[in-house]
Design a protein around this motif. Sequence first.
Motif, mmCIF file in Angstrom:
data_model
loop_
_atom_site.group_PDB
_atom_site.id
_atom_site.type_symbol
_atom_site.label_atom_id
_atom_site.label_comp_id
_atom_site.label_asym_id
_atom_site.label_seq_id
_atom_site.Cartn_x
_atom_site.Cartn_y
_atom_site.Cartn_z
ATOM 1 N N LEU A 1 -39.218 -26.941 -13.865
ATOM 2 C CA LEU A 1 -39.579 -28.427 -13.819
ATOM 3 C C LEU A 1 -39.530 -28.568 -12.353
ATOM 4 C CD1 LEU A 1 -36.827 -30.371 -16.138
ATOM 5 C CD2 LEU A 1 -39.301 -29.863 -16.520
ATOM 6 N N GLN A 2 -38.624 -28.048 -11.421
ATOM 7 C CA GLN A 2 -38.766 -28.446 -10.078
ATOM 8 C C GLN A 2 -39.595 -27.609 -9.120
ATOM 9 O OE1 GLN A 2 -34.955 -29.131 -8.360
ATOM 10 N NE2 GLN A 2 -34.668 -31.200 -9.037
ATOM 11 N N TYR A 3 -39.776 -26.070 -9.698
ATOM 12 C CA TYR A 3 -40.454 -25.164 -8.785
ATOM 13 C C TYR A 3 -41.463 -24.521 -9.701
ATOM 14 C CZ TYR A 3 -36.077 -25.988 -6.254
ATOM 15 O OH TYR A 3 -35.087 -26.623 -5.728
ATOM 16 N N ARG A 4 -41.945 -24.885 -10.791
ATOM 17 C CA ARG A 4 -42.879 -24.360 -11.663
ATOM 18 C C ARG A 4 -42.981 -22.938 -11.937
ATOM 19 N NH1 ARG A 4 -48.220 -27.853 -9.545
ATOM 20 N NH2 ARG A 4 -47.344 -29.847 -10.045
ATOM 21 N N MET A 5 -41.536 -22.641 -12.117
ATOM 22 C CA MET A 5 -41.425 -21.166 -12.333
ATOM 23 C C MET A 5 -41.135 -20.775 -14.040
ATOM 24 S SD MET A 5 -38.505 -20.017 -9.773
ATOM 25 C CE MET A 5 -38.614 -20.303 -8.047
ATOM 26 N N PRO A 6 -42.124 -20.414 -14.668
ATOM 27 C CA PRO A 6 -42.386 -20.694 -16.283
ATOM 28 C C PRO A 6 -40.940 -19.759 -16.617
ATOM 29 C CG PRO A 6 -44.470 -19.720 -15.198
ATOM 30 C CD PRO A 6 -43.323 -19.951 -14.229
ATOM 31 N N ILE A 7 -40.451 -20.471 -17.770
ATOM 32 C CA ILE A 7 -39.079 -19.894 -18.540
ATOM 33 C C ILE A 7 -39.780 -18.824 -19.407
ATOM 34 C CG2 ILE A 7 -37.348 -20.358 -19.898
ATOM 35 C CD1 ILE A 7 -37.070 -23.151 -19.067
ATOM 36 N N LEU A 8 -39.005 -17.620 -19.365
ATOM 37 C CA LEU A 8 -39.496 -16.466 -20.089
ATOM 38 C C LEU A 8 -38.559 -16.341 -21.202
ATOM 39 C CD1 LEU A 8 -40.145 -13.910 -17.245
ATOM 40 C CD2 LEU A 8 -41.949 -15.487 -18.403
ATOM 41 N N ALA A 9 -37.340 -16.842 -21.106
ATOM 42 C CA ALA A 9 -36.288 -16.763 -22.273
ATOM 43 C C ALA A 9 -35.176 -17.582 -21.676
ATOM 44 C CB ALA A 9 -35.873 -15.315 -22.262
ATOM 45 N N ASP A 10 -34.417 -18.198 -22.884
ATOM 46 C CA ASP A 10 -33.546 -19.123 -22.671
ATOM 47 C C ASP A 10 -31.975 -18.804 -23.026
ATOM 48 O OD1 ASP A 10 -33.910 -19.569 -25.166
ATOM 49 O OD2 ASP A 10 -34.049 -21.822 -25.158
ATOM 50 N N ASN A 11 -32.047 -17.672 -23.805
ATOM 51 C CA ASN A 11 -30.558 -17.455 -24.275
ATOM 52 C C ASN A 11 -30.601 -15.668 -24.441
ATOM 53 O OD1 ASN A 11 -28.292 -18.197 -25.520
ATOM 54 N ND2 ASN A 11 -28.909 -17.446 -27.504
ATOM 55 N N HIS A 12 -31.566 -15.036 -24.599
ATOM 56 C CA HIS A 12 -31.652 -13.729 -24.881
ATOM 57 C C HIS A 12 -32.790 -12.764 -24.002
ATOM 58 C CE1 HIS A 12 -29.191 -14.728 -28.360
ATOM 59 N NE2 HIS A 12 -28.505 -13.679 -28.198
ATOM 60 N N VAL A 13 -32.636 -11.846 -23.386
ATOM 61 C CA VAL A 13 -33.560 -10.971 -22.869
ATOM 62 C C VAL A 13 -33.510 -9.591 -23.335
ATOM 63 C CG1 VAL A 13 -33.789 -12.444 -20.722
ATOM 64 C CG2 VAL A 13 -32.334 -10.261 -20.991
ATOM 65 N N HIS B 1 -40.825 4.808 -17.726
ATOM 66 C CA HIS B 1 -41.018 5.549 -16.325
ATOM 67 C C HIS B 1 -40.061 4.999 -15.149
ATOM 68 C CE1 HIS B 1 -44.784 6.674 -18.593
ATOM 69 N NE2 HIS B 1 -45.269 5.578 -18.431
ATOM 70 N N ASN B 2 -38.840 5.103 -15.654
ATOM 71 C CA ASN B 2 -37.611 4.973 -14.515
ATOM 72 C C ASN B 2 -37.770 3.584 -14.016
ATOM 73 O OD1 ASN B 2 -36.556 7.442 -14.969
ATOM 74 N ND2 ASN B 2 -38.285 8.336 -13.726
ATOM 75 N N ARG B 3 -38.511 2.516 -14.344
ATOM 76 C CA ARG B 3 -38.537 1.221 -14.084
ATOM 77 C C ARG B 3 -38.045 0.326 -15.252
ATOM 78 N NH1 ARG B 3 -43.675 -0.017 -10.444
ATOM 79 N NH2 ARG B 3 -42.044 -1.530 -9.342
ATOM 80 N N PHE B 4 -37.452 -0.764 -14.903
ATOM 81 C CA PHE B 4 -36.870 -1.892 -16.119
ATOM 82 C C PHE B 4 -37.788 -2.845 -16.133
ATOM 83 C CE2 PHE B 4 -33.166 0.951 -15.140
ATOM 84 C CZ PHE B 4 -32.801 1.247 -16.256
ATOM 85 N N PHE B 5 -38.040 -3.400 -17.275
ATOM 86 C CA PHE B 5 -38.963 -4.621 -17.632
ATOM 87 C C PHE B 5 -38.547 -5.150 -18.345
ATOM 88 C CE2 PHE B 5 -41.813 -0.875 -16.287
ATOM 89 C CZ PHE B 5 -42.683 -1.473 -15.101
ATOM 90 N N LEU B 6 -38.854 -6.625 -18.292
ATOM 91 C CA LEU B 6 -38.351 -7.743 -19.287
ATOM 92 C C LEU B 6 -39.297 -7.856 -20.271
ATOM 93 C CD1 LEU B 6 -36.329 -9.955 -19.727
ATOM 94 C CD2 LEU B 6 -38.015 -11.471 -18.870
ATOM 95 N N PHE B 7 -39.233 -7.659 -21.351
ATOM 96 C CA PHE B 7 -39.999 -7.929 -22.600
ATOM 97 C C PHE B 7 -39.903 -9.178 -23.406
ATOM 98 C CE2 PHE B 7 -40.408 -3.552 -21.850
ATOM 99 C CZ PHE B 7 -41.620 -3.035 -22.597
ATOM 100 N N PRO B 8 -41.001 -9.707 -23.995
ATOM 101 C CA PRO B 8 -40.678 -10.983 -24.673
ATOM 102 C C PRO B 8 -39.641 -10.946 -25.831
ATOM 103 C CG PRO B 8 -43.115 -10.498 -24.398
ATOM 104 C CD PRO B 8 -42.343 -9.426 -23.790
ATOM 105 N N PHE B 9 -38.611 -12.020 -25.912
ATOM 106 C CA PHE B 9 -37.866 -12.062 -26.961
ATOM 107 C C PHE B 9 -38.484 -12.641 -28.177
ATOM 108 C CE2 PHE B 9 -34.162 -13.526 -29.177
ATOM 109 C CZ PHE B 9 -33.554 -12.330 -29.541
#
Length: 239
Positions: free
Chosen positions: A120-132, A138-146
Amino acid sequence: SWKKYFKKYYNETLVSFFTKKQDANLPYASLLINESQTIKNGTSFFLTQKHNVFTMTVGKTPHFYYPLINNIVQRIFTHLFYTDEGFVLHASAVEYKKKAFVFIGLSGQGKTTIARRAELQYRMPILADNHVFIRMVHNRFFLFPFPFDTIHNRESFHNHLIIRNIYLLSKAKTNKTVFLPVIKKIQLIRNKAQIQIPSFSKSTNTLQKLLFSFVMNVRIEELFFTKEVNLPEIINGTK
């Protein structure tokens, strides 16, 4: 009736769809629902597994089984995620400069509040609100859609995003971040993220190694915050 049920509850889900075709060669998994003449209305059911096909035998009235089926679908998906170098954290997440920022905390510690404030204040889209869902690629960690979250404004979040920071939340009178030793990071993540440890030893050992790699390769800090916290300043490291 089952087709209407799936359209109502799973139409926007990225991993579930209704089909009458049995296919044991699907790349991930399928849940077959068979109606039984002998099972009366209620939540009695039978669940069997053969390879990547899960078969659930139930009665003829779909709405009696919600949220039971929803819970089973989540457990199946989570189990398969663990077997593919992934794990689930009880957390919220936002996007900033095409990176994922994750907030870990128990219920009531502010993970949903701080994510909504970021949007709301900084326009950072919410990707998840309860679980990620987090997975190593390839040895790097990514966030996937829940796929079972309640966020409806994730049109742009169909692919994975690299994780830039993990914040372990603690409400305080001042805003600051604190670097943590490795053992402390593991302890706090276990306590606050409510990780579901598989019951069988092989998966447990795999998950232990994965979590250690996660802690060693992702920036994790404890965030003490107030209602007036300036998230861009925190994220950009100016405070």
